[in-house]
Scaffold this motif. Structure first.
Motif, short mmCIF file in Angstrom:
data_model
loop_
_atom_site.label_atom_id
_atom_site.label_comp_id
_atom_site.label_asym_id
_atom_site.label_seq_id
_atom_site.Cartn_x
_atom_site.Cartn_y
_atom_site.Cartn_z
N PHE A 1 0.86 -1.17 0.00
CA PHE A 1 0.00 0.00 0.00
C PHE A 1 0.90 1.23 0.00
O PHE A 1 1.65 1.47 0.95
N LEU A 2 0.85 2.01 -1.07
CA LEU A 2 1.68 3.20 -1.25
C LEU A 2 0.78 4.41 -1.09
O LEU A 2 -0.20 4.57 -1.83
N TYR A 3 1.14 5.29 -0.16
CA TYR A 3 0.15 6.25 0.36
C TYR A 3 0.80 7.58 0.69
O TYR A 3 1.94 7.62 1.20
N ALA A 4 0.10 8.66 0.41
CA ALA A 4 0.54 9.99 0.83
C ALA A 4 -0.68 10.86 1.10
O ALA A 4 -1.66 10.82 0.35
N ASP A 5 -0.61 11.65 2.17
CA ASP A 5 -1.70 12.57 2.48
C ASP A 5 -1.24 13.50 3.59
O ASP A 5 -0.12 13.40 4.10
N PHE A 6 -2.16 14.41 3.96
CA PHE A 6 -1.87 15.37 5.02
C PHE A 6 -2.98 15.36 6.05
O PHE A 6 -4.09 14.89 5.81
#
Length: 256
Positions: free
Chosen positions: A164-169
């Motif tokens: 699971f490759l993930y980016a957020d704020f």
């Protein structure tokens, strides 16, 4: 609040897509630039979207893609999906989004071998168990009313050994809850990175272009909301990243 939040986003994103018709806007995420510049090779067609592409590249490059079955959840206008499908060599790339107008745009705009788009809900993924080797999610989960359910759905559709490759704020007041939900998810953390400074550089590089686009496509009463949504210099999001009121992070998780 969850149902109301979801209703707001279901209305906002189709509205944005309709307002941007004819402008060929392929990315709805913020951007990413390192110091010194990342400098990945891009085609002339991709170059105008360099900073947004680099965010996708940063997140995606945490795992091997070649020959894999890939799902992107919340693909926006599909620019990231198109770039990764053309560049990283997956066997199949399925890109899903809740916004039907956005999916219609993607199906018309992005004709790439092995890439397909469909409308669907991140919290109720329309796929069988263990169907994918990789799941990608970039700058979307802050819109989900039930983030923990989304994480469970990601774990369900991933195969053992999948990533699971993930980016957020998240804003400061939501970070502890975010961290707790990520820690509780049924996946093993492989890597995490705070990327505030790279996102800030990308925002600042894009600000003039996005301001001109917003002034062209939005009626005057909505331009303030548009500036916040786009993360222009001086916006709430930009100021929060500058002063520590928000954190932007990238992650890689493994399903054991």
């Amino acid at each position: 609040m969850g149902a109301l939040q979801k209703t707001i986003w279901k209305l906002w994103y189709p509205f944005v897509t309709r307002r941007l018709q004819g402008e060929d806007v392929l990315f709805l995420n913020y951007a990413f630039e390192t110091d010194p510049p990342l400098g990945i090779p891009l085609s002339a067609a991709d170059e105008p979207n360099r900073t947004c592409i680099q965010l996708y590249h940063h997140v995606a490059s945490q795992a091997e893609w070649r020959g894999k079955q890939v799902l992107e959840v919340s693909c926006g206008h599909g620019g990231g999906a198109s770039y990764l499908a053309r560049t990283f060599g997956p066997a199949r790339y399925t890109a899903l989004d809740l916004n039907p107008a956005g999916i219609a745009f993607c199906n018309k705009r992005h004709q790439v071998a092995g890439l397909g788009f469909l409308q669907g809900d991140a919290e109720n993924l329309p796929f069988t168990d263990a169907e994918y080797d990789l799941v990608m999610n970039v700058e979307a989960s802050h819109c989900y009313p039930d983030f923990a359910r989304f994480l469970d759905e990601v774990a369900r559709v991933l195969r053992p050994g999948g990533y699971f490759l993930y980016a957020d704020f998240r804003f400061h007041h939501d970070i502890a809850k975010w961290e707790a939900q990520l820690a509780a998810c049924p996946l093993k953390l492989v890597k995490s990175e705070v990327i505030d400074q790279a996102v800030l550089r990308g925002m600042e590089l894009n600000s003039a272009r996005y301001l001109a686009l917003l002034n062209k496509t939005l009626p005057r009463p909505l331009r303030g909301i548009g500036r916040e949504f786009a993360g222009l210099e001086g916006s709430l999001v930009h100021r929060a990243l500058l002063n520590g009121g928000m954190s932007y992070r990238s992650y890689c998780f493994l399903k054991e």
